[in-house]
Design an enzyme around this catalytic site. Structure first.
Site, short mmCIF file in Angstrom:
data_model
loop_
_atom_site.label_atom_id
_atom_site.label_comp_id
_atom_site.label_asym_id
_atom_site.label_seq_id
_atom_site.Cartn_x
_atom_site.Cartn_y
_atom_site.Cartn_z
N SER A 182 0.85 -1.19 0.00
CA SER A 182 0.00 0.00 0.00
C SER A 182 0.89 1.24 0.00
O SER A 182 1.69 1.39 -0.91
CB SER A 182 -0.95 -0.02 1.20
OG SER A 182 -1.89 1.02 1.10
N THR A 183 0.79 2.08 1.03
CA THR A 183 1.55 3.33 1.07
C THR A 183 3.04 3.08 0.91
O THR A 183 3.64 2.33 1.68
CB THR A 183 1.31 4.07 2.39
OG1 THR A 183 -0.09 4.14 2.63
CG2 THR A 183 1.89 5.47 2.35
N MET A 301 -0.12 1.15 5.31
CA MET A 301 -0.83 1.38 6.56
C MET A 301 -1.99 0.41 6.68
O MET A 301 -2.56 -0.02 5.68
CB MET A 301 -1.34 2.82 6.62
CG MET A 301 -2.04 3.16 7.93
SD MET A 301 -2.52 4.88 7.99
CE MET A 301 -3.62 4.87 9.41
N ASP A 304 -4.48 -4.83 5.96
CA ASP A 304 -4.88 -5.62 4.80
C ASP A 304 -3.73 -6.55 4.39
O ASP A 304 -2.61 -6.09 4.16
CB ASP A 304 -5.26 -4.71 3.64
CG ASP A 304 -5.85 -5.48 2.48
OD1 ASP A 304 -6.48 -6.53 2.73
OD2 ASP A 304 -5.69 -5.05 1.33
#
Length: 364
Positions: A182-183, A301, A304
Site C-alpha cells: 500500500s503506502t 498502513m 490488509d
C-alpha cells in the site's frame, strides 16, 4: 483538548471550488482530521503554509498558474511535507500521477464523484485513510499520532469464503509469488521487480491504487524491468517471467485449472477498506497454490494482507514481511508479524534475491 492537538492538519489544494468543498466536508467528518485551509492553486497554498504548516497536503495535478507536479517538486526539495495526490481519471492525469509518486507523493487517489451516494461513501473511507497513512509516513515525523479509530470493515469472506486447509496434493509444482503493498508500495514493488530474472516464477501483485492508474503503473514497470509486467485481465494465465498487477477498483484472485494458474478479476465491496484487497488475493493463493506459493507483504498502513499471509503460511506457503526500517509506513507488515504470519522478516533490497535463492534451492 488533547484530541484537538493530535488531529492531522490538512491543506486542500484544488482549482475546483466544488471539489474543495466536497473534500472539506469529507475530511472534516473524520474526528482525527482537521482542515486548516483550502487553496485554488499553489500560490494561494504557499500563502496558507506561511501562516500554518500542514501535516498533510491534498493536491490536484492539473491546475492553472502552476501545475501540481511543479508545486510538489518545490515542496519535496525545500520543505518536505506528506502529499496525497487527488486526481481525475484522464489519461494525462494518470501519467502525471505516476510522475508524482516518483517525485515523492505518498498516496494517489481519485477525486470523489458527488453524484453517487455509494461512491461518495467509499471515497470518504479511501480519502481519510490515505491522509492518515500519509501523516504516519517517514517523510514527516513531527509528532506521534494516536492510533487511528478503526471503523467496521469487511473481511475477505465477502469475496472468497475461508476454507479449511486441505492435505490433497497439488497437481503442479510450479511456484508462484504473491505480493501485497500500500503506502510507499509503488517504489518498493519497482525495486523488487527490477531484481527479478526473466525466468522467475509468475507473480501476482495487489497495490492499493485507483483504477486506470494501475495501467500506467504496470506500463512503467514493464519499461524498467527485465520481466514482463501488465495490468491483469480476467482469465490471464500466470506465466514464469511475468507479473500481473491487480487493476484498480477490482479484486484479483488466483485460480487453478489442472496445472494451469490464472487470475479472476471481479468487483465487490471494499475488503479491509480496499478494492483491490491483499487479503482477497492471499486467501485465494492459500487455497489454490498452498505450498507452491511465496507470499510477500510490503509497506503500507493498516492490516490488509496480514490475515491472508497467515492463511498462506498455514497452507504451507513460505511468507516474507518487509522490515520496519525499509518501510515507508510499517503497518501491514507489522500486523502480519504480530500474527506470526511471516516465515522471515527482510529489508526490501534483500527480498528478491532471497526468493530467487530459495526457488533455485528447492528446484535443484
Amino acid at each position: 483538548m488533547a484530541d484537538m492537538l493530535n488531529r492531522v492538519k490538512v491543506l486542500i489544494v484544488d482549482d475546483s471550488a466544488l471539489v474543495r468543498q466536497t473534500l472539506m466536508e469529507i475530511i472534516s467528518s473524520d474526528s482525527e482530521l482537521e482542515v486548516i485551509g483550502t487553496a485554488a492553486d499553489p500560490y494561494f497554498a504557499a500563502r496558507k503554509m506561511a501562516e500554518v504548516t500542514p501535516d498533510v497536503i491534498t493536491l490536484d495535478i492539473e491546475m492553472p498558474r502552476m501545475d501540481g507536479l511543479t508545486f510538489l517538486r518545490k515542496i519535496m526539495t525545500q520543505h518536505p511535507i506528506p502529499v496525497v495526490i487527488i486526481s481525475s481519471l484522464t489519461s494525462r492525469a494518470t501519467e502525471m500521477g505516476m510522475r508524482a509518486l516518483e517525485l515523492g507523493a505518498v498516496e494517489l487517489i481519485t477525486k470523489p464523484q458527488v453524484n453517487t451516494k455509494a461512491f461518495l461513501e467509499e471515497s470518504k473511507v479511501i480519502i481519510c485513510d490515505a491522509i492518515k497513512a500519509a501523516a504516519r509516513s517517514r517523510i514527516a515525523r513531527r509528532k506521534i499520532l494516536t492510533p487511528p479509530i478503526v471503523e467496521p470493515k469487511l473481511s475477505a469472506d465477502v469475496i472468497i469464503p475461508k476454507q479449511v486447509v486441505s492435505s490433497t496434493p497439488l497437481t503442479t509444482t510450479e511456484k508462484i509469488i504473491a505480493v501485497g503493498a500500500s503506502t510507499g508500495g509503488t517504489e518498493a514493488i519497482a525495486t523488487f521487480l527490477q531484481a527479478m530474472p526473466v525466468d522467475c516464477p509468475g507473480i501476482v501483485i495487489v497495490q492499493h491504487m485507483p483504477e486506470k492508474f494501475t495501467t500506467s503503473f504496470a506500463n512503467r514497470l514493464n519499461d524498467i524491468c527485465k520481466i514482463t509486467v501488465k495490468e491483469a485481465q480476467n482469465g490471464d494465465a500466470l506465466l514464469p517471467g511475468q507479473a500481473l498487477i491487480a487493476p484498480g477498483n477490482y479484486h484479483m484472485l488466483l485460480k487453478r485449472s489442472g496445472a494451469r494458474y490464472y487470475v479472476e478479476v471481479l468487483q465487490g465491496p471494499l475488503v479491509n477498506r480496499h478494492r483491490p484487497s491483499v487479503d482477497v488475493l492471499f486467501r485465494s493463493v492459500a487455497r489454490f497454490a498452498a505450498q507452491n506459493a511465496i507470499g510477500v507483504i510490503m509497506t503500507g498502513m493498516g492490516d490488509d494482507g496480514a490475515k491472508g499471509l497467515l492463511e498462506m503460511k498455514e497452507a504451507g506457503a513460505y511468507t516474507i514481511a518487509q522490515d520496519e526500517k525499509s518501510c515507508v509506513v510499517y503497518g501491514m507488515p507489522r500486523e502480519a508479524v504480530k500474527l506470526d504470519a511471516a516465515s522471515v522478516i527482510l529489508p526490501l533490497q534483500d527480498i528478491a534475491s532471497h526468493i530467487i535463492q530459495r526457488v533455485k534451492t528447492r528446484l535443484s
